[in-house]
Design an enzyme around this catalytic site. Structure first.
Site, PDB file in Angstrom:
ATOM      1  N   CYS A   1      13.494  12.062   5.944  1.00  0.00           N
ATOM      2  CA  CYS A   1      13.558  11.754   7.382  1.00  0.00           C
ATOM      3  C   CYS A   1      14.990  11.899   7.884  1.00  0.00           C
ATOM      4  O   CYS A   1      15.215  11.995   9.083  1.00  0.00           O
ATOM      5  CB  CYS A   1      12.965  10.390   7.688  1.00  0.00           C
ATOM      6  SG  CYS A   1      13.367   9.173   6.479  1.00  0.00           S
TER       7      CYS A   1
ATOM      8  N   GLU B   1       9.421  17.045  14.708  1.00  0.00           N
ATOM      9  CA  GLU B   1       9.738  16.933  13.288  1.00  0.00           C
ATOM     10  C   GLU B   1       8.768  17.789  12.485  1.00  0.00           C
ATOM     11  O   GLU B   1       7.558  17.647  12.614  1.00  0.00           O
ATOM     12  CB  GLU B   1       9.648  15.484  12.817  1.00  0.00           C
ATOM     13  CG  GLU B   1      10.129  15.360  11.386  1.00  0.00           C
ATOM     14  CD  GLU B   1      10.070  13.933  10.858  1.00  0.00           C
ATOM     15  OE1 GLU B   1       8.998  13.305  10.982  1.00  0.00           O
ATOM     16  OE2 GLU B   1      11.089  13.468  10.330  1.00  0.00           O
TER      17      GLU B   1
ATOM     18  N   GLU C   1      10.077   2.702  10.440  1.00  0.00           N
ATOM     19  CA  GLU C   1      10.974   3.839  10.240  1.00  0.00           C
ATOM     20  C   GLU C   1      10.109   5.081  10.342  1.00  0.00           C
ATOM     21  O   GLU C   1       9.174   5.241   9.549  1.00  0.00           O
ATOM     22  CB  GLU C   1      11.644   3.793   8.853  1.00  0.00           C
ATOM     23  CG  GLU C   1      12.738   2.760   8.710  1.00  0.00           C
ATOM     24  CD  GLU C   1      13.889   2.930   9.689  1.00  0.00           C
ATOM     25  OE1 GLU C   1      14.075   4.045  10.236  1.00  0.00           O
ATOM     26  OE2 GLU C   1      14.589   1.942   9.913  1.00  0.00           O
TER      27      GLU C   1
ATOM     28  N   LYS D   1       0.841  -1.199   0.000  1.00  0.00           N
ATOM     29  CA  LYS D   1       0.000   0.000   0.000  1.00  0.00           C
ATOM     30  C   LYS D   1       0.878   1.251   0.000  1.00  0.00           C
ATOM     31  O   LYS D   1       1.472   1.619   1.011  1.00  0.00           O
ATOM     32  CB  LYS D   1      -0.887   0.021   1.250  1.00  0.00           C
ATOM     33  CG  LYS D   1      -1.914   1.104   1.186  1.00  0.00           C
ATOM     34  CD  LYS D   1      -2.167   1.736   2.541  1.00  0.00           C
ATOM     35  CE  LYS D   1      -1.764   3.159   2.659  1.00  0.00           C
ATOM     36  NZ  LYS D   1      -2.010   4.095   1.597  1.00  0.00           N
TER      37      LYS D   1
HETATM   38  P1  ADP Z   1       2.493  11.116   6.532  1.00  0.00           P
HETATM   39  O1  ADP Z   1       2.078  12.117   7.553  1.00  0.00           O
HETATM   40  O2  ADP Z   1       3.914  11.193   6.147  1.00  0.00           O
HETATM   41  O3  ADP Z   1       1.561  10.973   5.384  1.00  0.00           O
HETATM   42  P2  ADP Z   1       1.411   8.687   7.607  1.00  0.00           P
HETATM   43  O4  ADP Z   1       1.963   7.877   8.734  1.00  0.00           O
HETATM   44  O5  ADP Z   1       0.075   9.272   7.743  1.00  0.00           O
HETATM   45  O6  ADP Z   1       2.515   9.761   7.321  1.00  0.00           O
HETATM   46  O7  ADP Z   1       1.444   7.841   6.267  1.00  0.00           O
HETATM   47  C1  ADP Z   1       2.365   6.833   5.986  1.00  0.00           C
HETATM   48  C2  ADP Z   1       1.631   5.657   5.393  1.00  0.00           C
HETATM   49  O8  ADP Z   1       0.789   5.090   6.394  1.00  0.00           O
HETATM   50  C3  ADP Z   1       0.740   6.033   4.219  1.00  0.00           C
HETATM   51  O9  ADP Z   1       0.811   5.024   3.226  1.00  0.00           O
HETATM   52  C4  ADP Z   1      -0.614   6.079   4.875  1.00  0.00           C
HETATM   53  O10 ADP Z   1      -1.675   5.851   3.973  1.00  0.00           O
HETATM   54  C5  ADP Z   1      -0.520   4.951   5.859  1.00  0.00           C
HETATM   55  N1  ADP Z   1      -1.526   4.999   6.940  1.00  0.00           N
HETATM   56  C6  ADP Z   1      -2.165   6.092   7.432  1.00  0.00           C
HETATM   57  N2  ADP Z   1      -3.049   5.739   8.388  1.00  0.00           N
HETATM   58  C7  ADP Z   1      -2.970   4.398   8.517  1.00  0.00           C
HETATM   59  C8  ADP Z   1      -3.615   3.417   9.351  1.00  0.00           C
HETATM   60  N3  ADP Z   1      -4.552   3.744  10.251  1.00  0.00           N
HETATM   61  N4  ADP Z   1      -3.259   2.138   9.213  1.00  0.00           N
HETATM   62  C9  ADP Z   1      -2.308   1.774   8.332  1.00  0.00           C
HETATM   63  N5  ADP Z   1      -1.692   2.629   7.511  1.00  0.00           N
HETATM   64  C10 ADP Z   1      -1.995   3.926   7.596  1.00  0.00           C
END
Ligand code: ADP
Length: 477
Positions: A280, A379, A246, A171
């Site tokens: 990062c 951050e 990470e 994903k």
């Molecule tokens: P950013 O703020 O850098 O977008 P996120 O942690 O929100 O960081 O996103 C990193 C990845 O985690 C993306 O692919 C996002 O779709 C996914 N993500 C966000 N929410 C969830 C969740 N509840 N469960 C699993 N994956 C998630």
């Protein structure tokens, strides 16, 4: 417009789509990409589970050939894929082509690793018994990636997962599905059996969450924010699942009185502001000793004046736009916080208008910051850097380590004594001497300590730690 679909059990599926928008020109739609559902994700997990027994026993030559083909095609298409990356993420075209080359090299590296899989044979402490130690693949790996390295991060998770015999549900981040779709298409055409690699683009709260909730996902490798990382961790513990995280960084770059000024300025400008500060490993804290402080601030400010912020595709652009409106708001909110906290805005801080409508922000440098200010502790993930003045090396090291994070740390010095001491005593996973904190090799371990990372390192041969499970077998001769 064509819809780039999800790949589930070897079939391209999905009719609902979301627009992929170019942050350098918000009028431009890069493409329409499928919007997967929780049900799609469950189907993908089932397909990966069904494909695992055969793939886990596949020959290492078959794995080598597929990974090598993918690496070769990515390299052959580096300009086109680099342009796609620059358009969907906003890093400059040269940076984007560089990242694409790196993705190709990662596939080449793991194509080689597939041929070097090995175990150990050890005598037992009991007579007439032999002990073999081997590495088994884990099973179904869930791969969840962020938007800031749209091709390199998927590559450094997909390539080892396949190399060691795992199947995948992948994903990518919502903002950058294009590069992910392209590498999945390349691997699919390179001959991966059905169900070995499944792509489910869509929302984190639906697709990502469905991966976290599934007992059939044996391992999750995640790169993203600290908050989502915590969700991955707690859901994984509930399922007794292996996981690797990470997350953020607040990487220090120490500049000592004896530093080569040009080297220090180059390293700070590069790791603080290139890729729009959205790495990062970016140096978001510059920790500078008194004797060089004023000279360094003057030289860095001069350098920042020369950096061109503009459309990522334009020749001559040094810094592309911020990735989207939400991130831009975070950056400008932190600039306001820095002002209120009493740091001095030495450069930047303003939004910029360019020929094409995009999220353009000046590189922003705060001086007279303290390490306790929010702009120095949290951050930001944008082109916003805090510069902290310290008395001497000892205070610089203590300040560098005084952070909840521990991904990368740098020092600019001509002193062997201080460089050596810093390498030994830095509490970061990666340490750079006279180099930017960002910009790492593809064949050696990547990862951090404290709040930055959890679990085994990524990349290089150390990747095997996460993607395999060790088996110890005893045989009576
Ligand atoms: P950013 O703020 O850098 O977008 P996120 O942690 O929100 O960081 O996103 C990193 C990845 O985690 C993306 O692919 C996002 O779709 C996914 N993500 C966000 N929410 C969830 C969740 N509840 N469960 C699993 N994956 C998630």
């Amino acid at each position: 417009m064509t819809i780039y679909q999800n790949l589930i059990a070897g079939e391209w599926v999905g009719s609902d789509a979301t627009k992929n928008i170019n942050p350098s020109d918000t009028n431009e739609v890069v493409g329409l990409y499928a919007d997967g559902t929780a049900e799609d994700t469950r189907n993908a997990i089932a397909a990966a589970k069904a494909a695992f027994p055969a793939w886990s026993r596949s020959g290492i030559w078959e794995r080598h050939v597929i990974l090598k083909k993918a690496g070769d095609e990515i390299m052959a298409r580096k300009d086109e894929l680099g342009a796609l990356l620059a358009r969907e993420e906003g890093k400059t075209l040269p940076e984007a082509i560089g990242e694409t080359i790196r993705a190709s090299q990662i596939f080449e590296f793991f194509a080689g690793e597939a041929l070097r899989l090995a175990g150990e044979v050890i005598p037992s402490v009991r007579p007439n018994i032999g002990v073999e130690i081997t590495r088994d693949p884990l099973g179904v790996i869930g791969i969840i990636t962020p938007w800031n390295f749209p091709i390199a991060i998927p590559a450094w998770k997909i390539a080892p997962a396949l190399c060691y015999g795992n199947t995948i549900v992948f994903k990518p981040a919502e903002l950058v599905p294009g590069c992910s779709w392209a590498i999945v298409d390349i691997l699919h055409r390179a001959g991966l059996p059905k169900g070995v690699l499944n792509l489910v683009m869509g929302k984190g709260s639906l697709v990502g969450q469905a991966m976290l909730d599934s007992p059939d996902v044996t391992g999750i490798t995640f790169t993203g924010s600290t908050g989502t990382g915590r969700r991955v961790a707690s859901a994984s513990i509930e399922h007794n699942r292996k996981f690797q995280l990470e997350m953020g960084g607040k990487n220090p770059m120490v500049v000592l009185d004896d530093a080569d000024l040009a080297v220090a300025v180059e390293a700070a400008a590069n790791s603080g502001f290139f890729s729009t500060g959205q790495r990062c490993t970016a140096s978001s804290r510059l920790i500078v000793t008194e004797g060089i402080h004023d000279k360094f601030v003057a030289a860095l400010t001069e350098k920042l004046k020369t950096l061109v912020v503009d459309n990522a595709m334009k020749t001559g652009t040094h810094i592309g736009p911020v990735v989207d409106e939400k991130q831009l708001k975070t950056d400008t909110d932190y600039i306001e916080i820095g002002r209120k906290e009493g740091a001095k805005l030495a450069f930047g801080g303003e939004l910029i208008t360019r020929e094409t409508p995009g999220f353009y922000l000046q590189p922003t440098l705060f001086t007279e910051a303290t390490n306790q200010m929010r702009i120095s502790r949290e951050e930001i993930f944008g082109p916003v850097v805090s510069l902290i003045r310290v008395k001497d090396y000892e205070e610089a090291l203590a300040t560098a380590n005084d952070t909840p994070f521990g991904l990368s740390a740098g020092i600019a010095t001509t002193s062997l004594k201080h460089a050596t001491h810093f390498k030994r005593n830095s509490e970061a996973g990666m340490v750079m001497v006279n180099l930017p904190t960002a910009g790492v090799d593809f064949h050696v371990p990547f990862g951090g300590r404290k709040g930055s990372s959890y679990g085994p390192r990524e990349q290089g041969k150390y990747a095997a730690e996460f993607y395999t499970s060790v088996k110890t077998a005893y045989t009576l001769a």
